[in-house]
Design an enzyme around this catalytic site. Structure first.
Site, PDB file in Angstrom:
ATOM      1  N   GLY A  12       0.830  -1.203   0.000  1.00  0.00           N
ATOM      2  CA  GLY A  12       0.000   0.000   0.000  1.00  0.00           C
ATOM      3  C   GLY A  12       0.860   1.247   0.000  1.00  0.00           C
ATOM      4  N   LYS A 188       0.586 -16.716 -10.528  1.00  0.00           N
ATOM      5  CA  LYS A 188       1.292 -16.095  -9.387  1.00  0.00           C
ATOM      6  C   LYS A 188       1.124 -16.960  -8.133  1.00  0.00           C
ATOM      7  CE  LYS A 188       3.343 -12.753  -6.934  1.00  0.00           C
ATOM      8  NZ  LYS A 188       2.854 -11.569  -6.286  1.00  0.00           N
ATOM      9  N   GLU A 274      -0.668 -15.946   5.270  1.00  0.00           N
ATOM     10  CA  GLU A 274      -1.754 -16.073   4.291  1.00  0.00           C
ATOM     11  C   GLU A 274      -1.860 -17.507   3.746  1.00  0.00           C
ATOM     12  OE1 GLU A 274      -2.310 -11.812   2.208  1.00  0.00           O
ATOM     13  OE2 GLU A 274      -0.432 -12.762   1.650  1.00  0.00           O
TER      14      GLU A 274
HETATM   15  P1  NAD Z   1       1.731  -5.825   5.035  1.00  0.00           P
HETATM   16  O1  NAD Z   1       1.725  -6.894   6.058  1.00  0.00           O
HETATM   17  O2  NAD Z   1       2.961  -4.985   4.898  1.00  0.00           O
HETATM   18  O3  NAD Z   1       0.510  -4.824   5.325  1.00  0.00           O
HETATM   19  C1  NAD Z   1      -0.803  -5.317   5.422  1.00  0.00           C
HETATM   20  C2  NAD Z   1      -1.473  -4.677   6.634  1.00  0.00           C
HETATM   21  O4  NAD Z   1      -0.830  -5.128   7.835  1.00  0.00           O
HETATM   22  C3  NAD Z   1      -1.404  -3.154   6.660  1.00  0.00           C
HETATM   23  O5  NAD Z   1      -2.637  -2.672   7.139  1.00  0.00           O
HETATM   24  C4  NAD Z   1      -0.281  -2.862   7.630  1.00  0.00           C
HETATM   25  O6  NAD Z   1      -0.426  -1.612   8.294  1.00  0.00           O
HETATM   26  C5  NAD Z   1      -0.421  -4.002   8.607  1.00  0.00           C
HETATM   27  N1  NAD Z   1       0.855  -4.305   9.265  1.00  0.00           N
HETATM   28  C6  NAD Z   1       2.069  -4.475   8.635  1.00  0.00           C
HETATM   29  N2  NAD Z   1       3.025  -4.757   9.570  1.00  0.00           N
HETATM   30  C7  NAD Z   1       2.399  -4.763  10.769  1.00  0.00           C
HETATM   31  C8  NAD Z   1       2.844  -4.986  12.093  1.00  0.00           C
HETATM   32  N3  NAD Z   1       4.126  -5.281  12.348  1.00  0.00           N
HETATM   33  N4  NAD Z   1       1.944  -4.932  13.098  1.00  0.00           N
HETATM   34  C9  NAD Z   1       0.628  -4.645  12.841  1.00  0.00           C
HETATM   35  N5  NAD Z   1       0.150  -4.436  11.588  1.00  0.00           N
HETATM   36  C10 NAD Z   1       1.017  -4.495  10.578  1.00  0.00           C
HETATM   37  O7  NAD Z   1       1.304  -6.479   3.664  1.00  0.00           O
HETATM   38  P2  NAD Z   1       1.886  -6.288   2.188  1.00  0.00           P
HETATM   39  O8  NAD Z   1       3.215  -6.919   2.074  1.00  0.00           O
HETATM   40  O9  NAD Z   1       1.713  -4.879   1.792  1.00  0.00           O
HETATM   41  O10 NAD Z   1       0.881  -7.224   1.361  1.00  0.00           O
HETATM   42  C11 NAD Z   1      -0.439  -6.845   1.031  1.00  0.00           C
HETATM   43  C12 NAD Z   1      -0.977  -7.881   0.041  1.00  0.00           C
HETATM   44  O11 NAD Z   1      -0.175  -7.832  -1.151  1.00  0.00           O
HETATM   45  C13 NAD Z   1      -0.885  -9.316   0.546  1.00  0.00           C
HETATM   46  O12 NAD Z   1      -1.947 -10.081   0.021  1.00  0.00           O
HETATM   47  C14 NAD Z   1       0.427  -9.818  -0.049  1.00  0.00           C
HETATM   48  O13 NAD Z   1       0.485 -11.216  -0.185  1.00  0.00           O
HETATM   49  C15 NAD Z   1       0.387  -9.125  -1.392  1.00  0.00           C
HETATM   50  N6  NAD Z   1       1.697  -8.938  -2.040  1.00  0.00           N
HETATM   51  C16 NAD Z   1       2.778  -8.534  -1.299  1.00  0.00           C
HETATM   52  C17 NAD Z   1       3.996  -8.349  -1.943  1.00  0.00           C
HETATM   53  C18 NAD Z   1       5.206  -7.831  -1.208  1.00  0.00           C
HETATM   54  O14 NAD Z   1       6.294  -7.801  -1.788  1.00  0.00           O
HETATM   55  N7  NAD Z   1       5.074  -7.375   0.043  1.00  0.00           N
HETATM   56  C19 NAD Z   1       4.101  -8.580  -3.325  1.00  0.00           C
HETATM   57  C20 NAD Z   1       2.971  -8.945  -4.032  1.00  0.00           C
HETATM   58  C21 NAD Z   1       1.767  -9.118  -3.377  1.00  0.00           C
HETATM   59  C1  AOT Z   2       7.214 -12.414  -5.222  1.00  0.00           C
HETATM   60  N1  AOT Z   2       6.970 -12.569  -3.866  1.00  0.00           N
HETATM   61  O1  AOT Z   2       4.710 -12.305  -3.854  1.00  0.00           O
HETATM   62  C2  AOT Z   2       6.741 -11.318  -5.922  1.00  0.00           C
HETATM   63  O2  AOT Z   2       6.882 -12.742  -1.235  1.00  0.00           O
HETATM   64  O3  AOT Z   2       4.701 -12.918  -1.207  1.00  0.00           O
HETATM   65  C3  AOT Z   2       5.779 -12.723  -1.789  1.00  0.00           C
HETATM   66  C4  AOT Z   2       5.755 -12.490  -3.272  1.00  0.00           C
HETATM   67  C5  AOT Z   2       7.010 -11.200  -7.271  1.00  0.00           C
HETATM   68  C6  AOT Z   2       7.775 -12.160  -7.916  1.00  0.00           C
HETATM   69  C7  AOT Z   2       8.248 -13.256  -7.201  1.00  0.00           C
HETATM   70  C8  AOT Z   2       7.978 -13.364  -5.853  1.00  0.00           C
END
Ligand code: NAD
Ligand code: AOT
Length: 313
Positions: A12, A188, A274
């Protein structure tokens, strides 16, 4: 465009910063108070491709959205899957009749939740190859490139998604319309369904796991379960493409040295994972369609056992 980021963790924060830099009117909604306080006091900070950036963007706790006066044209959901329904409930006052809602969470089946809150013509379902990390409250670490695939789930189709795709591309987020988003989501999910759970349980980065003598048979067994469940739903996947994407995760020059987000959640931050919406979703779909999924089931149970041992919350 007037855009709300609902869930401002690592991903985000990336989307908020890039859309803010491209002159959109961005508003943030989140549920983590320490993070909200840090952003209110000092702005949303990031190490963005090696450069320190700060953006002053308004942020609200999801319990105080009734105080917010903002006609959002687009809401981008970026919670973890476990937080998705609570965020949609909280966002009800800010999701109008014309508001498009974009979901890019990892995992399978989020449309079944979102359709209870948003008409199908306004739902944009997708997935993304962008990545992001959080260093702590209010501070993200962002590097590398990515892309977005998305599809409109209603009858308006590509025309209903075009303004959103244009805005994402003006922010250099590299978005494309897909006529077959479930195929892209399953592709993915094959990456997350192998790398995330296995690296978490084995305490390994992706390259170290990939170079073990047993990575190939384990990955093949898990991927074959994803393929069988996809096939039962007439979702077409191409094995060469899926395996190429998984093998690219082992590359030490690019992303191989990184631990997947599930590892960071559970092993580093002691947070619940997740897994139920990735391998666990395949187990549930397998039961529905009579497809055996023993590897996905075992990996889901192992990750739950680890969550209990660690006392994850
Ligand atoms: P995130 O855990 O960083 O954030 C998600 C929520 O959790 C937010 O509201 C955040 O404020 C809260 N949060 C984060 N750390 C926290 C903590 N220590 N204590 C309390 N609350 C906390 O999640 P993200 O990595 O942004 O992922 C969001 C979605 O996108 C997920 O479905 C994830 O699988 C997907 N995604 C993530 C990545 C990546 O590289 N991070 C890549 C592709 C897809
Ligand atoms: C990822 N990794 O989605 C992203 O760590 O949850 C993760 C994730 C892009 C390409 C390869 C791995």
């Amino acid at each position: 465009m007037k855009i709300i980021i609902a869930g401002v963790g690592a991903m985000g924060s990336r989307f908020a910063l890039m859309l803010h830099q491209a002159n959109n009117e961005v508003l943030l909604v989140d549920g983590w108070q320490a993070h909200i306080d840090a952003i209110r006091e000092e702005g949303l900070k990031a190490n963005f491709n090696g450069e320190e950036v700060v953006a002053k963007i308004p942020i609200y706790h999801q319990t105080e959205v009734d105080k917010v006066d903002f006609s959002a044209e687009l809401v981008i959901l970026f919670t973890k899957v476990m937080q998705l329904e609570g965020m949609l409930q909280a966002m009800k006052p800010l999701i109008g009749k014309e508001t498009k809602v974009l979901c890019l969470l990892n995992g399978i089946g989020h449309e079944d939740i979102i359709r209870n809150y948003v008409p199908l013509d306004n739902i944009l379902l997708g997935n993304t190859m962008w990545t992001a990390g959080l260093e702590g409250p209010g501070k993200a670490k962002l590097f590398g490139n990515g892309s977005i695939d998305l599809q409109n789930l209603g009858t308006v189709g590509e025309q209903g998604a075009k303004p959103v795709i244009d805005v994402l591309n003006e922010a250099k987020l590299n978005a494309h319309y897909s006529e077959n988003i479930l195929s892209s989501i399953y592709k993915k999910a094959c990456v997350n369904g192998t790398m995330n759970g296995l690296c978490t349980i084995l305490d390994a980065n992706m390259a170290d796991f990939g170079e073990t003598s047993v990575s190939e048979p384990i990955v093949n067994a898990i991927v074959s379960e994803f393929f069988a469940v996809a096939e039962a739903q007439n979702i077409t996947l191409h094995l060469d493409e899926v395996m190429a994407q998984i093998h690219s995760c082992y590359n030490r020059e690019t992303i191989g040295l990184h631990h997947p987000s599930m590892y960071q959640d559970l092993i580093i931050n002691h947070r619940l994972t997740e897994i139920d919406y990735i391998n666990g979703a395949i187990v549930r779909k397998g039961q529905e369609f009579g497809v055996p999924t023993p590897y996905c089931s075992f990996l889901t149970e192992l990750v739950h056992a680890k969550e209990e041992i660690i006392g994850a919350k």
